[in-house]
Write a protein that holds these residues in place. Structure first.
Motif, PDB file in Angstrom:
ATOM      1  N   HIS A  32       0.832  -1.204   0.000  1.00 51.58           N
ATOM      2  CA  HIS A  32       0.000   0.000   0.000  1.00 51.58           C
ATOM      3  C   HIS A  32       0.866   1.253   0.000  1.00 51.58           C
ATOM      4  O   HIS A  32       0.554   2.239  -0.672  1.00 51.58           O
ATOM      5  CB  HIS A  32      -0.924  -0.001   1.216  1.00 51.58           C
ATOM      6  CG  HIS A  32      -2.123  -0.889   1.051  1.00 51.58           C
ATOM      7  ND1 HIS A  32      -3.152  -0.930   1.972  1.00 51.58           N
ATOM      8  CD2 HIS A  32      -2.463  -1.768   0.074  1.00 51.58           C
ATOM      9  CE1 HIS A  32      -4.076  -1.790   1.567  1.00 51.58           C
ATOM     10  NE2 HIS A  32      -3.673  -2.314   0.425  1.00 51.58           N
ATOM     11  N   ALA A  96      -8.625   3.292   9.524  1.00 50.82           N
ATOM     12  CA  ALA A  96      -9.167   3.210   8.171  1.00 50.82           C
ATOM     13  C   ALA A  96      -9.519   1.773   7.808  1.00 50.82           C
ATOM     14  O   ALA A  96     -10.571   1.504   7.215  1.00 50.82           O
ATOM     15  CB  ALA A  96      -8.168   3.784   7.171  1.00 50.82           C
ATOM     16  N   ASP A  97      -8.652   0.823   8.165  1.00 56.03           N
ATOM     17  CA  ASP A  97      -8.948  -0.584   7.910  1.00 56.03           C
ATOM     18  C   ASP A  97     -10.196  -1.019   8.667  1.00 56.03           C
ATOM     19  O   ASP A  97     -11.030  -1.781   8.142  1.00 56.03           O
ATOM     20  CB  ASP A  97      -7.756  -1.455   8.344  1.00 56.03           C
ATOM     21  CG  ASP A  97      -6.678  -1.532   7.270  1.00 56.03           C
ATOM     22  OD1 ASP A  97      -6.925  -1.063   6.143  1.00 56.03           O
ATOM     23  OD2 ASP A  97      -5.584  -2.058   7.568  1.00 56.03           O
ATOM     24  N   ALA A  99     -12.716   0.926   9.596  1.00 55.62           N
ATOM     25  CA  ALA A  99     -13.891   1.574   9.005  1.00 55.62           C
ATOM     26  C   ALA A  99     -14.303   0.924   7.690  1.00 55.62           C
ATOM     27  O   ALA A  99     -15.499   0.855   7.366  1.00 55.62           O
ATOM     28  CB  ALA A  99     -13.612   3.066   8.794  1.00 55.62           C
ATOM     29  N   ARG A 100     -13.328   0.438   6.916  1.00 54.04           N
ATOM     30  CA  ARG A 100     -13.636  -0.188   5.614  1.00 54.04           C
ATOM     31  C   ARG A 100     -14.021  -1.653   5.737  1.00 54.04           C
ATOM     32  O   ARG A 100     -14.321  -2.304   4.726  1.00 54.04           O
ATOM     33  CB  ARG A 100     -12.431  -0.049   4.676  1.00 54.04           C
ATOM     34  CG  ARG A 100     -12.136   1.368   4.233  1.00 54.04           C
ATOM     35  CD  ARG A 100     -11.180   1.357   3.057  1.00 54.04           C
ATOM     36  NE  ARG A 100      -9.895   0.788   3.406  1.00 54.04           N
ATOM     37  CZ  ARG A 100      -8.801   1.494   3.690  1.00 54.04           C
ATOM     38  NH1 ARG A 100      -8.866   2.822   3.683  1.00 54.04           N
ATOM     39  NH2 ARG A 100      -7.665   0.907   3.984  1.00 54.04           N
ATOM     40  N   GLY A 101     -13.991  -2.189   6.938  1.00 51.86           N
ATOM     41  CA  GLY A 101     -14.357  -3.588   7.133  1.00 51.86           C
ATOM     42  C   GLY A 101     -13.223  -4.562   6.938  1.00 51.86           C
ATOM     43  O   GLY A 101     -13.437  -5.784   7.023  1.00 51.86           O
ATOM     44  N   VAL A 102     -12.013  -4.066   6.681  1.00 50.94           N
ATOM     45  CA  VAL A 102     -10.865  -4.955   6.476  1.00 50.94           C
ATOM     46  C   VAL A 102     -10.555  -5.725   7.747  1.00 50.94           C
ATOM     47  O   VAL A 102     -10.267  -6.930   7.719  1.00 50.94           O
ATOM     48  CB  VAL A 102      -9.634  -4.144   6.019  1.00 50.94           C
ATOM     49  CG1 VAL A 102      -8.402  -5.044   5.921  1.00 50.94           C
ATOM     50  CG2 VAL A 102      -9.912  -3.468   4.686  1.00 50.94           C
ATOM     51  N   GLN A 180     -12.621   6.611  12.557  1.00 50.19           N
ATOM     52  CA  GLN A 180     -11.725   7.118  11.517  1.00 50.19           C
ATOM     53  C   GLN A 180     -11.627   8.638  11.576  1.00 50.19           C
ATOM     54  O   GLN A 180     -10.562   9.208  11.321  1.00 50.19           O
ATOM     55  CB  GLN A 180     -12.207   6.662  10.139  1.00 50.19           C
ATOM     56  CG  GLN A 180     -11.215   6.988   9.018  1.00 50.19           C
ATOM     57  CD  GLN A 180     -11.632   6.393   7.688  1.00 50.19           C
ATOM     58  OE1 GLN A 180     -12.741   5.893   7.537  1.00 50.19           O
ATOM     59  NE2 GLN A 180     -10.745   6.438   6.715  1.00 50.19           N
TER      60      GLN A 180
END
Length: 275
Positions: A32, A96-97, A99-102, A180
């Motif tokens: 990334h 961020a991970d 919040a994005r469901g990762v 986030q």
């Protein structure tokens, strides 16, 4: 809705399982950064601005106790400040991970418990090495030099990375806890931590009530130890505080205490998310 039961590896293979899964996550995070170099540029731009500001603008008005070149006094503080401020990037990435469901996706996969957070810590350490390389190059450009020999320089880098490793676990835990949006303000509590220290001036030059706070700041211990190992300005005098005289000990002890507190908290938070 179906549920899956994942087989747990035998004890002898548990370590290999954890290492393999952690490396997969670390490689993902490193890729990334490679694909988004603006993150790396941003992490270096802030300390670079401070080097130029204090080294060339304010530095001429600041004296070093015992004499010496201010830029050589400044750069070890800049190195340590960058290691602490890196925690803000860790908080933002983990949040961020989440919040994005990762993060939830990792939890649903047959991965070693805790491997995603361990992988994140490995990737952040690698990124921190790159940050240090850039900052050392910048320091050499502005006139900083290391006079403590190769062994001293390597030991100094080791202490800086140990501090960064400790702050990584603080960042991982906070990233799993906050939203986030709140993660974007992670730099706010770090700013006083890096300023009320011996980063820019010696604690004896601060107001009386701030001096002891700066002396016992974990960042100050690393900065003092790194200055000594690099052979830079700012020698420890006979009238120095106990914390300054024992900076080497504290530069190891403080990060280990931080890791001992926040690593289990981060792993526990990952395994048991909030409802």
């Amino acid at each position: 809705m179906t549920t899956s039961t994942f087989a747990v590896p035998a004890r002898g293979s548990a370590l290999r399982w954890t290492v393999a899964d952690s490396w997969v996550v670390a490689r993902r995070d490193l890729l990334h950064w490679v694909r988004n170099p603006s993150v790396i540029i941003a992490s270096v731009a802030f300390p670079a601005m401070f080097v130029l500001l204090f080294g060339f603008v304010f530095g001429s008005a600041i004296t070093v106790p015992g004499g010496g070149d201010y830029r050589e006094f400044l750069m070890p503080g800049m190195f340590a400040q960058a290691m602490v401020n890196g925690a803000a990037a860790t908080v933002a990435a983990v949040a961020a991970d989440k919040a994005r469901g990762v993060t939830d996706r990792f939890r649903s996969m047959p991965m070693a418990p805790g491997a995603p957070v361990v992988g994140r810590s490995v990737a952040d350490v690698v990124n921190s090495v790159l940050d240090l390389v850039v900052l050392v190059g910048l320091g050499l450009l502005v006139g900083w030099q290391a006079h403590g020999g190769v062994a001293g320089a390597l030991a100094a880098v080791g202490l800086l990375l140990l501090l960064r490793f400790a702050m990584i676990w603080v960042g991982i835990y906070l990233g799993l806890v906050v939203s986030q949006e709140a993660a974007g303000l992670a730099w706010a509590p770090l700013f006083p931590l890096t300023m009320i220290a011996n980063t820019f001036v010696h604690p004896s030059q601060l107001p009386g009530w701030l001096g002891p706070l700066a002396d016992w700041n974990p960042l100050s211990a690393t900065v003092t130890a790194v200055r000594e190992l690099f052979g830079n300005a700012g020698p420890v005098g006979a009238q120095a505080s106990w914390a300054e005289q024992n900076a080497m000990l504290l530069a190891v002890a403080w990060p280990l205490v931080i890791v001992a507190v926040f690593l289990p908290l981060a792993v526990r938070r990952y395994r048991r998310p909030a409802a």
